[in-house]
Write an enzyme that holds these catalytic residues in place. Structure first.
Site, PDB file in Angstrom:
ATOM      1  N   ASP A 286       0.852  -1.183  -0.061  1.00 25.12           N
ATOM      2  CA  ASP A 286      -0.003   0.096  -0.075  1.00 25.12           C
ATOM      3  C   ASP A 286       0.763   1.286   0.084  1.00 25.12           C
ATOM      4  OD1 ASP A 286      -2.207   1.748   0.038  1.00 25.12           O
ATOM      5  OD2 ASP A 286      -3.102   0.583   1.613  1.00 25.12           O
TER       6      ASP A 286
HETATM    7  C1  BGC Z   1      -5.248   3.187   0.058  1.00 20.85           C
HETATM    8  C2  BGC Z   1      -5.305   1.928  -1.074  1.00 20.85           C
HETATM    9  C3  BGC Z   1      -5.164   2.460  -2.358  1.00 20.85           C
HETATM   10  C4  BGC Z   1      -3.784   3.293  -2.639  1.00 20.85           C
HETATM   11  C5  BGC Z   1      -3.558   3.933  -3.835  1.00 20.85           C
HETATM   12  C6  BGC Z   1      -3.979   4.022  -0.150  1.00 20.85           C
HETATM   13  O1  BGC Z   1      -4.094   5.085   0.575  1.00 20.85           O
HETATM   14  O2  BGC Z   1      -4.799   2.516   1.408  1.00 20.85           O
HETATM   15  O3  BGC Z   1      -6.473   1.212  -0.903  1.00 20.85           O
HETATM   16  O4  BGC Z   1      -5.284   1.494  -3.222  1.00 20.85           O
HETATM   17  O5  BGC Z   1      -3.829   4.456  -1.561  1.00 20.85           O
HETATM   18  O6  BGC Z   1      -4.514   4.927  -4.163  1.00 20.85           O
END
Ligand code: BGC
Length: 743
Positions: A286
C-alpha cells in the site's frame, strides 16, 4: 534493444492447468522473460519494482517532473492515478521509446465501484447478495476503466470488518467471511474475465492483506492483534477466495499483525500467501507502507525497511521510493539476494506479458473505444439496476393503518428535506475514481421523474457538520405545506472511506435535530439514511414510520431511490453489516460466541450491558420488502451424517403479501460442541428467490462436509463429530431451527 513484439497472448497460471497451445505460450513467455532479465541491469530490475503516482492538476493527472526523469532512466515499472488514453499514451511512449529496454508500463487506479460511471459503494452492493450483478459491476467497471487507458485496478477490497467506526467499511463487503469470499471471487472474475490480454478487462488486486479491517477501536491504520485462529477463520478467507479465483496481484495493508507490519511480514507474504496458498502473481505494497515501518518501530530507517519488505515477499513498492533508493546497495552488501530481486521482477514481467503489453503496449490505448464506452447506456442501465437492488428497507410501519411505502402515485405534494436531497457529489460516495458528479441523478430529480404529477418542494435544512440551524425554519415550513415528507439525511462522501473513522456514528451535524423538528409538524415522514457505513439511528427507528437505508449509490442514485419509493422496484437488499444501537456495542456481529454466561434477562451475572440490550438495532441479513414472506416446513434429508456425506435442507417460502418481491433465504449452522468454542451462528448458504403474490417455492440447500470444518484445537482444519443446529430464515436473528449430528 530487446525485440518486444515477438510473442503473442496469454500465459496460463500454472503449467499443469495449461492446454498444449498455452504450454508453448508459457515456454515462450519464460524464454522471453528470461532473456529480458538477463539483459537488465540491477537498477532496471529495481525500476520494474517501483510504482509512482501521477498527481492531479485542475484539468487532469500530471506526472511529477522527477518521476518523468526516473521513467526515462528505466527506474519506474508502473504508474497509478494516470488515466485517459491521450495522457497514458504519452507516458507509454516514453517507456517504450525512450528507455533502454522499452518495457511497457502498467497503469493502475482505484476503480473501486466504477471508473467514470459510478455504481453503489461496495458495502451497498454486497447487500444485493447477488453474485451475478456484482460480477457484472466489476466487468463493466473494467470495461470503462480499460477504455480509459488503464490495465490494473486496486480492487477488490475484501477486508472483513466488525467495526462501523472504521470509515473503510464502505469499500468492503461487510462482516461475514462466507459472503465476503463469494463476493471477492465474483469481483475478481468480473474484473479479470477469462483472459487478461483482453483489452476490455483489468488486472485485479486483492487488498489489504491482511486483516486491515480489524484496526483497534475502528481508528484507521491502527494496530491489529488477533489469534491465528481468528485470523484464519474470519479474516483470511476472502483473500484466499480471490487468490483461488486467479487474482493477479495482492496489496499489503498498513497495519501490523502480531507486531509485524504487513509490508514486512514474512508469515503473511511468504508462508501463507506463497507457500500455503500458491499465489503466483505479484505483491504490491500500500501507499508508502514500507517507509511507514519506521514509525511503526520495527526498523530504524528506510534502508532497513526496504530490506525487511523485499525479504518478506514484497515485489513492488508503491510510491515509497525505498526500493529505488536502497535495494541496489542492499544487494551489494549481500543483505538481499539478487535471486530475490529476479523473482520479483519475473512476476511483474509475467503480468505485463499476460496483459499483452509486450505484444502491443498500446492496446489499452484507443481513443475511439474510449469515446464509445465511457458513460455508455450499458453502464448507466447497470448503475440503476444495481443501485435499486442495493437499497435496504429498514422499517415500514403503518400510519393511520396504511403503510407509507410505496408512496401512492396519487400523492399531491412531497417535501424533500436534507443535505442529500439536491446533491450530486456526495451520492458518489468514497473512492469514486473519476466519477462525474455532474452526471449524478439527484433525489430531487428522481422524485420529479417518478412523481410527475406531484408538487415537489425542496429545503436543505442543515449541512453535514457544525451546528448551524438557520435552515430549520424553512425546512419546517416546507414540510407543513406538503402531504408527505422525505428526509434525505446521512454522510457526505468524505465522512466515510480512508482516514474517515468516526467515534460517533449517528447522523453528522444537526441532521437528527432537523429531523426531530420536521417530525414535530405531525406530517408523515420517510427517512432516507444515506451513508458509507451503518449509522446509529435508534431514535429514527423508534420515531419515524418508514426508514430506507440507501447508502451511497453512485451515478443513478436519485433515480434508484425514487423507483423504490414509488414501488416500481420492490426493495430486496439485506444488510451485510450489523447496525448497532450505539457505539458502546461495537464490535458487534452476528457470528459471535456464546460465553459461559449467555444472556438471561432475570440473571444479573450474565453477559450483558445494564444500559442497552445485547441485540443490535438491525441484525446481519436484515431487510424488509413491500410484501411479506413466510417460511414453513424446514426439513433435512437425514438427521445423521457421516464423514463425506452431504445433507439436503429444504424450506418452503411463500409470498403472503400483495407485491411481487425477492427474498434472500439464509442458512446458518451452529456447531454445538467443539474442541474450541464455535460461533452461535455461521452463514453457510443463501438463495435469492423471486415470488409473485401467493406464490411459494421450495428452497433447497446442500450442506457439504467442508461447511462443517473449522480450525480445531490443534489448528487442523476439519469437522468434529457432534450435533449441529441448522437455522433457515430471513436474517441472522430469525428463522426455524432443526438439528442433525455428524457421526
Ligand atoms: C489506500 C489503498 C489505495 C492506495 C492507492 C492507499 O492510501 O489504502 O487502498 O489503493 O492508496 O490509491
Amino acid at each position: 534493444m530487446i525485440k518486444r513484439f515477438l510473442f503473442a497472448g496469454i500465459v496460463c497460471l500454472s503449467v499443469a492447468a495449461c492446454t498444449k497451445e498455452e504450454k508453448s505460450k508459457t515456454s515462450e513467455a519464460d524464454a522471453f522473460i528470461d532473456s529480458l532479465i538477463n539483459e537488465m541491469t540491477l537498477e532496471e530490475k529495481i525500476g520494474q519494482m517501483t510504482l509512482y503516482t501521477s498527481g492531479w492538476d485542475v484539468t487532469g493527472p500530471t506526472l511529477n517532473e522527477n518521476y518523468k526523469e526516473e521513467l526515462k532512466a528505466g527506474r519506474v515499472g508502473a504508474l497509478f492515478n494516470a488515466h485517459t488514453v491521450a495522457y497514458n499514451t504519452d507516458l507509454q511512449k516514453i517507456a517504450v521509446e525512450e528507455t533502454r529496454l522499452g518495457i511497457p508500463l502498467l497503469f493502475g487506479y482505484d476503480v473501486i465501484h466504477g471508473h467514470r460511471t459510478i455504481f453503489p459503494i461496495p458495502l451497498a452492493e454486497a447487500c444485493t447478495w447477488n453474485m451475478e450483478i456484482i460480477k457484472e459491476t466489476a466487468r463493466l467497471s473494467a470495461k470503462e476503466a480499460a477504455a480509459s487507458g488503464l490495465n490494473w485496478t486496486f480492487n477488490p477490497m475484501v477486508d472483513i470488518s466488525r467495526d462501523p467506526r472504521w470509515g473503510r467499511v464502505a469499500e468492503g463487503s461487510g462482516e461475514d467471511p462466507y459472503l465476503g469470499s463469494l463476493i471477492a471471487r465474483a469481483r475478481v472474475q468480473g474484473y479479470q474475465g477469462d483472459d487478461l490480454s483482453d483489452p476490455f478487462t483489468l488486472m485485479a488486486c486483492v487488498k489489504h492483506f491482511a486483516a486491515y479491517g480489524a484496526a483497534q477501536a475502528g481508528r484507521d491504520y491502527h494496530t491489529v492483534d488477533m489469534s491465528d485462529r481468528v485470523l484464519r477463520e474470519t479474516y483470511l478467507p476472502p483473500y484466499k477466495a480471490a487468490i483461488d479465483a486467479g487474482v493477479a496481484t495482492v496489496m499489503t495493508s498498513f497495519n501490523e499483525v502480531d507486531g509485524v507490519p504487513a509490508s514486512g511480514n514474512k508469515y503473511l507474504l511468504t508462508e501463507i500467501l506463497r507457500d500455503e496458498w500458491g499465489f503466483d502473481g505479484f505483491v504490491v505494497t500500500d501507499y508508502t507502507s514500507i517507509n511507514e515501518m519506521v514509525p511503526h518501530g520495527v526498523v530504524a530507517n528506510e534502508k532497513e525497511a526496504a530490506e525487511l519488505a523485499v525479504n518478506a515477499g514484497v515485489d513492488m513498492d508503491m510510491q515509497g521510493s525505498v526500493f529505488n533508493d536502497h535495494l541496489q546497495k542492499l544487494v551489494e552488501e549481500g543483505k538481499v539476494e539478487e535471486k530475490r530481486i529476479d523473482e520479483a521482477v519475473r512476476k511483474i514481467l509475467e503480468m505485463k506479458w499476460r496483459l499483452g503489453l509486450f505484444e502491443d503496449p498500446y492496446h489499452y490505448l484507443d481513443e475511439a473505444r474510449e469515446k464509445e464506452v465511457l458513460f455508455s447506456k450499458e453502464l448507466m442501465d447497470h448503475s440503476l439496476a444495481v443501485a435499486k437492488e442495493s437499497i435496504v428497507l429498514l422499517k415500514n410501519d403503518p400510519v393511520n393503518s396504511k403503510k407509507l411505502l410505496p408512496v401512492s402515485k396519487e400523492v399531491k405534494s412531497i417535501a424533500l428535506i436534507g443535505p442529500l436531497g439536491d446533491n450530486q457529489q456526495d451520492l458518489l460516495g468514497t473512492w469514486h475514481a473519476s466519477g462525474d458528479a455532474g452526471k449524478v441523478v439527484t433525489v430531487l430529480q428522481g422524485l420529479k421523474n417518478e412523481f410527475p404529477d406531484a408538487k415537489i418542494t425542496y429545503a436543505q435544512g442543515a449541512g453535514f457538520s457544525g451546528d448551524d440551524r438557520k435552515g430549520f425554519a424553512e425546512a419546517v415550513e416546507t414540510a407543513r405545506k406538503a402531504d408527505l415528507v422525505i428526509m434525505a439525511l446521512g454522510e457526505n462522501y468524505q465522512q466515510s472511506g480512508e482516514a474517515a473513522s468516526r467515534s460517533e456514528i449517528g447522523l453528522p451535524g444537526v441532521q437528527q435535530e432537523l429531523l426531530q423538528a420536521v417530525h414535530k409538524t405531525g406530517k408523515p415522514v420517510v427517512a432516507l439514511v444515506m451513508a458509507g457505513r451503518p449509522l446509529t439511528i435508534e431514535w429514527i427507528d423508534e420515531s419515524i414510520p418508514a426508514v430506507v437505508n440507501t447508502w451511497h449509490l453512485g451515478t443513478m442514485a436519485g433515480q434508484a431511490i425514487a423507483e423504490v419509493l414509488s414501488g416500481k422496484y420492490n426493495p430486496s437488499g439485506k444488510l451485510t453489516m450489523t447496525f448497532p444501537r450505539n457505539v458502546g456495542q461495537i464490535p458487534i456481529f452476528y457470528n459471535m460466541k456464546n460465553t459461559g454466561r449467555p444472556f438471561q434477562a432475570e440473571n444479573k451475572y450474565t453477559s450483558k450491558y445494564i444500559d442497552v440490550p445485547n441485540e443490535p438495532l438491525y441484525p446481519f441479513g436484515y431487510g424488509l420488502s413491500y410484501t411479506t414472506f413466510t417460511y414453513n416446513g424446514l426439513k433435512l434429508s437425514k438427521t445423521e451424517v457421516t464423514g463425506n456425506d452431504s445433507l439436503e435442507v429444504e424450506v418452503t417460502v411463500e409470498n403472503t403479501g400483495e407485491y411481487a418481491g425477492e427474498e434472500v433465504v439464509q442458512l446458518y449452522i451452529q456447531d454445538l460442541v467443539g474442541s474450541v468454542t464455535r460461533p452461535v451462528k455461521e452463514l453457510k448458504g443463501f438463495k435469492k428467490i423471486s415470488l409473485k403474490p401467493g406464490e411459494s417455492q421450495v428452497v433447497k440447500f446442500t450442506i457439504n462436509p467442508d461447511d462443517l470444518k473449522f480450525y480445531t484445537r490443534d489448528m487442523s482444519f476439519k469437522a468434529e463429530p457432534g450435533d449441529f443446529m441448522v437455522t433457515v430464515g430471513p436474517n441472522a436473528a430469525e428463522g426455524d431451527t432443526i438439528k442433525f449430528s455428524l457421526k
